[in-house]
Design an enzyme around this catalytic site. Sequence first.
Site, PDB file in Angstrom:
ATOM      1  N   HIS A  45     -17.155 -10.856   9.398  1.00 51.50           N
ATOM      2  CA  HIS A  45     -18.497 -10.996   8.852  1.00 51.50           C
ATOM      3  C   HIS A  45     -19.456 -10.606   9.971  1.00 51.50           C
ATOM      4  O   HIS A  45     -19.099 -10.714  11.156  1.00 51.50           O
ATOM      5  CB  HIS A  45     -18.746 -12.439   8.401  1.00 51.50           C
ATOM      6  CG  HIS A  45     -17.879 -12.831   7.244  1.00 51.50           C
ATOM      7  ND1 HIS A  45     -16.995 -13.867   7.288  1.00 51.50           N
ATOM      8  CD2 HIS A  45     -17.760 -12.272   6.013  1.00 51.50           C
ATOM      9  CE1 HIS A  45     -16.365 -13.955   6.131  1.00 51.50           C
ATOM     10  NE2 HIS A  45     -16.811 -12.994   5.341  1.00 51.50           N
TER      11      HIS A  45
ATOM     12  N   ASP B 107     -19.624 -13.241  12.418  1.00 52.01           N
ATOM     13  CA  ASP B 107     -18.405 -13.464  13.219  1.00 52.01           C
ATOM     14  C   ASP B 107     -18.490 -12.559  14.447  1.00 52.01           C
ATOM     15  O   ASP B 107     -18.085 -12.936  15.545  1.00 52.01           O
ATOM     16  CB  ASP B 107     -17.127 -13.054  12.459  1.00 52.01           C
ATOM     17  CG  ASP B 107     -16.847 -13.915  11.238  1.00 52.01           C
ATOM     18  OD1 ASP B 107     -17.069 -15.127  11.314  1.00 52.01           O
ATOM     19  OD2 ASP B 107     -16.395 -13.351  10.216  1.00 52.01           O
TER      20      ASP B 107
HETATM   21  C1  XLS Z   1     -14.352 -15.137  -0.482  1.00 52.83           C
HETATM   22  C2  XLS Z   1     -13.980 -13.844   0.074  1.00 52.83           C
HETATM   23  C3  XLS Z   1     -14.405 -13.626   1.498  1.00 52.83           C
HETATM   24  C4  XLS Z   1     -14.417 -12.142   1.728  1.00 52.83           C
HETATM   25  C5  XLS Z   1     -15.141 -11.599   2.881  1.00 52.83           C
HETATM   26  O1  XLS Z   1     -13.944 -15.558  -1.546  1.00 52.83           O
HETATM   27  O2  XLS Z   1     -12.618 -13.629  -0.094  1.00 52.83           O
HETATM   28  O3  XLS Z   1     -13.556 -14.295   2.360  1.00 52.83           O
HETATM   29  O4  XLS Z   1     -13.112 -11.669   1.775  1.00 52.83           O
HETATM   30  O5  XLS Z   1     -16.482 -11.861   2.821  1.00 52.83           O
END
Ligand code: XLS
Length: 370
Positions: free
Chosen positions: A74, A77
């Site tokens: 993210h 992150d």
């Molecule tokens: C949430 C998502 C998240 C995405 C990335 O449900 O899976 O983790 O993969 O933002």
Amino acid sequence: MNVGDAFQIALPPASGSPSVAFTMSKKQQYRFCVGPWNFSQGQDPYGPTVRREESFDWKLAQLKTLGFDAMMFHDDDAVPDIDSKSSKQVLQEAKALKKRLDNEGIVAEMVAPRLWFAPQTIDGGYTSNDPKLRRYAIDRSRQSIDIANELGTNILVLWLAREGTYLRESKSGTRSTELLVEAFDAMLKHDKKIRLAIEPKPNEPMDHAYLPTTGHALAIAQLTKDSKRVGCVIESAHAILAGLDPADEIDFAMSFGKLWSLHLNDQNGLKFDQDKPFGSANLRVAFNQIRALERNGYGKKGEFVCFDVHPFRTTSEKQWLSHLSNSRRTFEHLLAKAKSYPEKEAAQLIAARNYQDLDQLVLEHLMGVL
Ligand code: XLS
Ligand code: MG
């Protein structure tokens, strides 16, 4: 199973910190990836964290020992407290992160703007009813693209967490579609190389989310100014939550050449997003996902297999990494099952329309009694 041919699997020691979990001897089609959020600490809406907090550096250091080659990020992150930093500082920190990744031999697979946390996105980002807040979401997404450039990836993942409603009357679906297209166009214009990988999910946190399935993601691509650069990432649990078979979703996206990333995990029925270890709830559904990947040559263009899995809340710190190594083990075992699937016998049963015995053939193959 002929594991010796392609790879060896060693049980991780009880510490949960496998030293040499896997070695793959042949030219590897599949490379694995995980995000820092997948080392989660067990918090849920009903209780606090139950495992210690580990540093980013610690998480990064675990990847190679687990046999992973990439990390997904993210935006915050990659650059913590992102909203309190100037664009210049954000990009400097992203550059420094790239150096750390290079030192560890890890590549950045994607960057995703975390648009569901900020106070500005309570009512959604791109589809917020407030134009100022929509601007925030687009600016932050453009910044994520700049971070992706610094980290050396051209994939921007868009999980549209809060793009939806709790209340049907609060937003217009038609207007929301227009707003999503405007936002995607702004991102495509910002960078001529970026590819938008929409991660569909039908619900949670919203009652109903916009773009709930692969079909929606690929359809909206057609409305953008550069549809070739709008594709998707499929997450097994999200497809299951939409009542769909993830293998069919994979086949469909790959028929368009649009599956640019993959979040394998598992989900036991229609409830909250469980992010269970791959294969944990339904081995047969997991097996069919691997068959779909094999059939379509996933990974041959450099796509990664990411495990978007979380440890169970009950997991102790000793087993801190097991959900990752176990997902990878299950993947390898099911890959061997896909490769040794009795294709000829299956084809004969299909030709004779004997699906009853085809069903049993699959079960016995998976149970290892064939
Ligand atoms: C949430 C998502 C998240 C995405 C990335 O449900 O899976 O983790 O993969 O933002
Ligand atoms: Mg995901």
